[in-house]
Design a protein around this motif. Structure first.
Motif, PDB file in Angstrom:
ATOM      1  N   PHE A   1      71.405 -23.232 -22.568  1.00 56.28           N
ATOM      2  CA  PHE A   1      70.875 -23.847 -23.786  1.00 56.28           C
ATOM      3  C   PHE A   1      69.373 -23.641 -23.831  1.00 56.28           C
ATOM      4  O   PHE A   1      68.748 -23.167 -22.868  1.00 56.28           O
ATOM      5  CB  PHE A   1      71.217 -25.352 -23.848  1.00 56.28           C
ATOM      6  N   SER A   2      68.785 -23.991 -24.974  1.00 54.63           N
ATOM      7  CA  SER A   2      67.335 -23.963 -25.141  1.00 54.63           C
ATOM      8  C   SER A   2      66.902 -25.267 -25.792  1.00 54.63           C
ATOM      9  O   SER A   2      67.689 -25.916 -26.501  1.00 54.63           O
ATOM     10  CB  SER A   2      66.904 -22.781 -26.017  1.00 54.63           C
ATOM     11  N   THR A   3      65.667 -25.657 -25.557  1.00 57.96           N
ATOM     12  CA  THR A   3      65.124 -26.842 -26.220  1.00 57.96           C
ATOM     13  C   THR A   3      63.833 -26.479 -26.930  1.00 57.96           C
ATOM     14  O   THR A   3      63.116 -25.562 -26.514  1.00 57.96           O
ATOM     15  CB  THR A   3      64.845 -27.983 -25.221  1.00 57.96           C
ATOM     16  N   HIS A   4      63.564 -27.209 -27.995  1.00 59.27           N
ATOM     17  CA  HIS A   4      62.356 -26.947 -28.777  1.00 59.27           C
ATOM     18  C   HIS A   4      61.677 -28.270 -29.117  1.00 59.27           C
ATOM     19  O   HIS A   4      62.337 -29.222 -29.541  1.00 59.27           O
ATOM     20  CB  HIS A   4      62.698 -26.193 -30.049  1.00 59.27           C
ATOM     21  N   PHE A   5      60.356 -28.303 -28.927  1.00 64.89           N
ATOM     22  CA  PHE A   5      59.563 -29.520 -29.144  1.00 64.89           C
ATOM     23  C   PHE A   5      58.227 -29.142 -29.747  1.00 64.89           C
ATOM     24  O   PHE A   5      57.635 -28.117 -29.379  1.00 64.89           O
ATOM     25  CB  PHE A   5      59.330 -30.228 -27.795  1.00 64.89           C
ATOM     26  N   ASP A   6      57.745 -29.943 -30.686  1.00 58.81           N
ATOM     27  CA  ASP A   6      56.338 -29.845 -31.081  1.00 58.81           C
ATOM     28  C   ASP A   6      55.881 -31.134 -31.727  1.00 58.81           C
ATOM     29  O   ASP A   6      56.696 -31.924 -32.233  1.00 58.81           O
ATOM     30  CB  ASP A   6      56.068 -28.640 -32.003  1.00 58.81           C
ATOM     31  N   VAL A   7      54.571 -31.365 -31.679  1.00 55.67           N
ATOM     32  CA  VAL A   7      53.943 -32.458 -32.418  1.00 55.67           C
ATOM     33  C   VAL A   7      52.587 -31.992 -32.940  1.00 55.67           C
ATOM     34  O   VAL A   7      51.897 -31.188 -32.300  1.00 55.67           O
ATOM     35  CB  VAL A   7      53.735 -33.745 -31.574  1.00 55.67           C
ATOM     36  N   ASN A   8      52.240 -32.463 -34.134  1.00 53.70           N
ATOM     37  CA  ASN A   8      50.875 -32.432 -34.655  1.00 53.70           C
ATOM     38  C   ASN A   8      50.434 -33.871 -34.860  1.00 53.70           C
ATOM     39  O   ASN A   8      51.182 -34.671 -35.445  1.00 53.70           O
ATOM     40  CB  ASN A   8      50.790 -31.718 -36.007  1.00 53.70           C
TER      41      ASN A   8
END
Length: 384
Positions: free
Chosen positions: A215-222
């Protein structure tokens, strides 16, 4: 201005494809790719952008060899040209070309710049469906700074990279990475006067696409200076390594998280992470924690981001090609042009995702104050 793309049913306005919906000079359309061998010996990245209202297109390719050793070096080639009127010709800028072999499934990168130490022929094959991140929109006073869509996708690489005459073959299953496509409005080109100041300069951005075996995971925040978020992303995507016919590339969907959070420890005297933890809370099931261990840094400067000479969207002439390189780690990590980085990270999961180990990147750009994590000034290092 009619062009070849007008022969396809892709129109979103009443005008030809070559005419953008608005006249904002900051309109852009961009590719980004990165890849890294599982032994972390090799990291590479490419960015290619079209700026129709500036009549400019540019592309950049960058490689880090032996990033975890004392003789690490980042090597870059940059190219810029007048934008073609026909979008069908927009994916080649000097010695750098992006070929869409099978949309949303396979793309090829070709680089031929031996005079700058770089050649490559690389094919990206998806290992996940594309993820459409929540829309980006940020406004300062009455001025729209960002209004864009981004698609992120995970994949595997095959092909070869040549660095200063040394050819590195990438066998199947050895190299993974991610790519994104984004388009809309964001700051590009020569900085322009913006009138009366309405806010202190500030941008806080963390972005972490991570590859695991299944699997893969994706995260971001501004976030604003006070920690209030204006954008966040959290997804888990199963690796579906399909047959390449596109049947599951569009239909399969990543699982969006109900909420995401993070904890960061800055390296003293810098604005880059010494350690990082992500919390994923799904709509159903047990929360997960992902711990990131930074291994070495890739400077986004190498693919044009914040480059004093090769900044995205700047007019360089009908065709210009150049290159540069530097030793790693850099002497002054708080210099404005070195603040935007991707740290190559080892990732471990616990909780609902189980116990897994993977690799990925943690992109960081923390400019200006950020009260929750203790950053002050414009580029003052943590604790200084």
């Amino acid at each position: 201005m009619l062009s070849s793309f007008d022969d396809f049913p892709v129109h979103q306005t009443s005008h030809p494809v070559a005419q953008t919906a608005g006249t904002d000079l900051n309109h852009y359309d961009r590719y980004f790719f990165n890849g890294y061998t599982k032994d972390t010996r090799l990291f590479f990245a490419l960015a290619m952008g079209l700026y129709p209202n500036r009549h400019v297109a540019d592309a950049h390719f960058s490689v880090v060899l032996n990033g975890r050793t004392v003789d690490a070096e980042q090597i870059n080639v940059h190219a810029s040209r007048r934008a073609p009127l026909d979008r069908a010709d927009a994916n080649k800028v000097g010695p750098i070309e992006v070929e869409v072999i099978d949309p949303l499934n396979a793309l090829r990168l070709a680089i031929d710049a031996p005079e700058h130490g770089l050649r490559a022929d690389l094919t990206f094959v998806r290992r996940s469906a594309p993820i459409e991140e929540p829309h980006f929109f940020n406004q300062v006073g009455q001025r729209v700074v960002m209004d864009s869509t981004r698609m992120t996708q995970f994949g595997e690489w095959e092909g070869w990279v040549e660095v200063d005459g040394e050819v590195i073959d990438l066998e199947a299953g050895e190299t993974v990475g991610s790519r994104d496509r984004s388009w809309g409005v964001r700051p590009v080109g020569e900085p322009a006067p913006t009138g009366a100041p309405v806010a202190d300069p500030q941008f806080y951005w963390l972005w972490a696409p991570l590859n695991f075996d299944t699997f893969s995971t994706h995260f971001d925040v501004n976030e604003y200076f006070d920690g209030k978020r204006w954008h966040e992303t959290g997804f888990v995507s199963l690796a579906n390594n399909g047959n390449g016919n596109g049947d599951d590339a569009v239909g399969a969907q990543a699982e969006a998280m109900r909420s995401v959070d993070y904890r960061i420890g800055w390296q003293p005297g810098t604005r880059r992470a010494e350690w990082f933890e992500i919390d994923f809370v799904p709509w159903n099931g047990e929360p997960s924690t992902i711990k990131l261990e930074p291994l070495f840094d890739f400077h986004m400067l190498g693919i044009g981001y914040g480059h004093p000479e090769w900044r995205h969207g700047i007019w360089k002439g009908e065709l210009a090609v150049g290159g540069d390189r530097w030793r790693l780690p850099v002497e002054d990590p708080n210099a404005p042009h070195h603040m935007h980085i991707q740290s190559i990270v080892r990732a471990t999961t616990t909780g609902g995702l189980g116990e897994n180990e993977g690799l990925g990147t943690l992109e960081q750009l923390a400019f200006g104050r950020h009260d929750p994590t203790g950053l002050t000034g414009l580029n003052t290092g943590f604790g200084q």
